[in-house]
Design a protein around this motif. Structure first.
Motif, PDB file in Angstrom:
ATOM      1  N   PRO A  57      -5.452  22.866 -16.368  1.00 45.92           N
ATOM      2  CA  PRO A  57      -6.070  23.989 -17.068  1.00 45.92           C
ATOM      3  C   PRO A  57      -7.582  23.842 -17.199  1.00 45.92           C
ATOM      4  CG  PRO A  57      -4.883  22.601 -18.611  1.00 45.92           C
ATOM      5  CD  PRO A  57      -4.561  22.098 -17.230  1.00 45.92           C
ATOM      6  N   TYR A  58      -8.089  22.619 -17.226  1.00 48.70           N
ATOM      7  CA  TYR A  58      -9.530  22.418 -17.363  1.00 48.70           C
ATOM      8  C   TYR A  58     -10.274  22.841 -16.098  1.00 48.70           C
ATOM      9  CZ  TYR A  58      -7.991  19.917 -21.439  1.00 48.70           C
ATOM     10  OH  TYR A  58      -7.387  19.603 -22.630  1.00 48.70           O
ATOM     11  N   GLY A  59      -9.609  22.762 -14.965  1.00 52.13           N
ATOM     12  CA  GLY A  59     -10.215  23.213 -13.718  1.00 52.13           C
ATOM     13  C   GLY A  59      -9.969  24.687 -13.449  1.00 52.13           C
ATOM     14  N   LEU A  61      -9.316  27.182 -16.184  1.00 52.00           N
ATOM     15  CA  LEU A  61      -9.681  28.066 -17.285  1.00 52.00           C
ATOM     16  C   LEU A  61     -11.117  27.829 -17.719  1.00 52.00           C
ATOM     17  CD1 LEU A  61      -6.440  27.624 -19.405  1.00 52.00           C
ATOM     18  CD2 LEU A  61      -6.938  29.393 -17.711  1.00 52.00           C
ATOM     19  N   ASP A  62     -11.829  28.899 -17.974  1.00 48.92           N
ATOM     20  CA  ASP A  62     -13.212  28.827 -18.420  1.00 48.92           C
ATOM     21  C   ASP A  62     -13.220  28.738 -19.943  1.00 48.92           C
ATOM     22  OD1 ASP A  62     -15.852  29.214 -19.122  1.00 48.92           O
ATOM     23  OD2 ASP A  62     -16.168  30.871 -17.716  1.00 48.92           O
ATOM     24  N   PRO A  63     -13.653  27.615 -20.516  1.00 50.90           N
ATOM     25  CA  PRO A  63     -13.615  27.457 -21.975  1.00 50.90           C
ATOM     26  C   PRO A  63     -14.552  28.421 -22.712  1.00 50.90           C
ATOM     27  CG  PRO A  63     -14.794  25.639 -20.969  1.00 50.90           C
ATOM     28  CD  PRO A  63     -14.197  26.441 -19.845  1.00 50.90           C
ATOM     29  N   ARG A  64     -15.429  29.097 -21.978  1.00 56.29           N
ATOM     30  CA  ARG A  64     -16.333  30.069 -22.615  1.00 56.29           C
ATOM     31  C   ARG A  64     -15.668  31.433 -22.787  1.00 56.29           C
ATOM     32  NH1 ARG A  64     -20.832  28.935 -18.248  1.00 56.29           N
ATOM     33  NH2 ARG A  64     -18.897  29.180 -17.118  1.00 56.29           N
TER      34      ARG A  64
END
Length: 106
Positions: A57-59, A61-64
């Motif tokens: 998910p870190y690659g 999904l955009d945390p912003r």
């Protein structure tokens, strides 16, 4: 779904099926149509029938971005759906996995 040991080619197969990579031999067909022979518009339409879910998910999904934006992104990309309906359907998706509609704005 595709499962297998690390290094067995799962990601390669998935990238070929999504038409993100071209095969060096053979072909990839969906409902009798060669995916790699489709135009960009035809491929976009065909992608409504299949999806790729990334493991990391870190690659992916955009945390912003808000949860609402991330969950509704496929609707925006592949369907003619109003913003209001995108939000409603995103809320339904969250409810289906035990999350609250208020989580959309996180």
């Amino acid at each position: 779904g595709i499962v297998g040991e690390s290094g067995s080619g799962k990601s390669t197969i998935a990238r070929l099926v999504m038409a993100l990579d071209k095969p060096t031999s053979g072909s990839v067909k969906l409902e009798g149509r060669e995916l790699h022979a489709l135009s960009k518009d035809e491929l976009r339409t065909a992608r409504r029938d299949f999806q790729m879910v990334f493991q990391d998910p870190y690659g992916s999904l955009d945390p912003r971005q808000t949860v609402a934006r991330i969950v509704a992104e496929p609707l925006e990309a592949l369907a003619q759906v109003s913003r209001k309906e995108q939000r409603e359907r995103a809320a339904e998706s969250l409810a289906a996995v035990g999350l609250r509609p208020t989580d959309l704005d996180k």
